[in-house]
Design an enzyme around this catalytic site. Structure first.
Site, PDB file in Angstrom:
ATOM      1  N   ASN A   1      24.635   6.913 -14.644  1.00 34.30           N
ATOM      2  CA  ASN A   1      23.731   7.252 -15.749  1.00 34.30           C
ATOM      3  C   ASN A   1      24.343   8.405 -16.533  1.00 34.30           C
ATOM      4  OD1 ASN A   1      21.282   7.338 -17.296  1.00 34.30           O
ATOM      5  ND2 ASN A   1      20.665   9.139 -16.113  1.00 34.30           N
TER       6      ASN A   1
ATOM      7  N   HIS B   1      23.148  11.674 -18.764  1.00 36.17           N
ATOM      8  CA  HIS B   1      21.958  12.503 -19.009  1.00 36.17           C
ATOM      9  C   HIS B   1      22.359  13.665 -19.911  1.00 36.17           C
ATOM     10  CE1 HIS B   1      18.026  14.147 -18.315  1.00 36.17           C
ATOM     11  NE2 HIS B   1      18.593  15.321 -18.078  1.00 36.17           N
TER      12      HIS B   1
ATOM     13  N   SER C   1      25.925  15.038 -18.742  1.00 37.05           N
ATOM     14  CA  SER C   1      26.482  14.748 -17.416  1.00 37.05           C
ATOM     15  C   SER C   1      26.442  13.264 -17.148  1.00 37.05           C
ATOM     16  CB  SER C   1      25.639  15.430 -16.314  1.00 37.05           C
ATOM     17  OG  SER C   1      25.385  16.784 -16.619  1.00 37.05           O
TER      18      SER C   1
ATOM     19  N   ASP D   1      17.593  11.777 -12.142  1.00 39.82           N
ATOM     20  CA  ASP D   1      18.663  12.615 -12.703  1.00 39.82           C
ATOM     21  C   ASP D   1      19.235  13.601 -11.674  1.00 39.82           C
ATOM     22  OD1 ASP D   1      18.206  11.370 -15.182  1.00 39.82           O
ATOM     23  OD2 ASP D   1      16.707  12.862 -15.746  1.00 39.82           O
TER      24      ASP D   1
HETATM   25  C1  GRF Z   1      21.739   9.704 -24.914  1.00 41.48           C
HETATM   26  O1  GRF Z   1      21.571  10.996 -25.400  1.00 41.48           O
HETATM   27  C2  GRF Z   1      21.795   9.701 -23.407  1.00 41.48           C
HETATM   28  O2  GRF Z   1      22.352  10.855 -22.865  1.00 41.48           O
HETATM   29  C3  GRF Z   1      20.343   9.639 -23.026  1.00 41.48           C
HETATM   30  O3  GRF Z   1      19.741   8.801 -23.988  1.00 41.48           O
HETATM   31  C4  GRF Z   1      20.521   8.838 -25.186  1.00 41.48           C
HETATM   32  C5  GRF Z   1      20.892   7.419 -25.481  1.00 41.48           C
HETATM   33  O4  GRF Z   1      21.551   7.289 -26.722  1.00 41.48           O
HETATM   34  N1  GRF Z   1      20.165   9.175 -21.670  1.00 41.48           N
HETATM   35  P1  GRF Z   1      22.234   5.907 -27.101  1.00 41.48           P
HETATM   36  O5  GRF Z   1      21.146   4.826 -26.983  1.00 41.48           O
HETATM   37  O6  GRF Z   1      23.360   5.646 -26.167  1.00 41.48           O
HETATM   38  O7  GRF Z   1      22.657   6.060 -28.520  1.00 41.48           O
END
Ligand code: GRF
Length: 210
Positions: free
Chosen positions: A118, A120, A147, A156
């Protein structure tokens, strides 16, 4: 005459990417696979939202997509079962969460343990959950970041594979900071995936972890 130029075909590790919205991380990963920067294949993109803009973008790249609409399931468990079944059909080497806005059940996570990543938008272990950039600014932090971590049952909280750190400017808002961090997220995810897919896929070796 032997042909030394031919090397045995090695199957690329395959990825299933889970999204809920825009999908900019998914697209960055898919483009890196297409260009050969990342030696992997995106086998499937799944969204839990039928209207996620990332779905159409994936289709335009010729990637198989699926919708598993969480609103059509009576429970989180049933949704996760359907997700697991669809993933099993695609049998990816790695499940890649990229803006996937669903909390997954422990049972589901266990089935993909060590093979699910994932991204985050915080310097974990700081600020798990939502509104990470606003929380970093409110706390007066000097830096924010993102991260990539192995997914564990707790939200997370799994082991961090790779992190990027960005200075918070005095006039930053949550939105301006989110935009700057997002640009760095794309390269970060590709870097982390390079580390992970190079791992022997049948090995229990956790050497991708720092
Ligand atoms: C990103 O900021 C990611 O870190 C978080 O959700 C957002 C997703 O953006 N988990 P995208 O859909 O990849 O443009």
């Amino acid at each position: 005459m032997s042909d030394d130029t031919k090397s045995p075909t090695v199957a690329r590790p395959s990825l299933a990417i889970l999204i809920s919205g825009r999908g900019s991380n998914m697209l960055a990963i898919a483009r890196a696979c297409q260009s050969g920067e990342l030696q992997a294949t995106v086998a499937l993109v799944i969204s839990n939202r039928p209207d996620a803009p990332g779905l159409e973008a994936a289709r335009q790249m010729g990637i198989d997509t699926a919708v598993i609409d969480h609103k059509t399931f009576a429970s989180r468990h049933q949704f996760d079962q359907a997700l697991h079944q669809r993933l099993q059909q695609a049998h990816p080497d790695w499940v890649v969460l990229a803006g996937f806005m669903r909390i997954l059940t422990g049972g589901f996570v266990d089935q993909w343990q060590g093979r699910m990543l994932n991204i985050h938008p915080s310097l974990l272990p700081k600020y798990p959950g939502l509104d990470t950039h606003a929380r970093a600014i409110a706390a007066g932090d000097s830096h924010a970041g993102a991260s990539v971590h192995i997914v564990s049952p707790e939200l997370d909280a799994g082991p961090v594979v790779s992190q990027i750190k960005i200075a918070i400017e005095p006039d930053d808002t949550a939105d301006s900071l989110a935009q700057r961090v997002l640009c760095e997220e794309h390269a970060l995810y590709i870097k982390a995936l390079k580390q992970c897919v190079n791992r022997n896929r049948n090995s229990a070796d956790d050497s991708v972890l720092p």
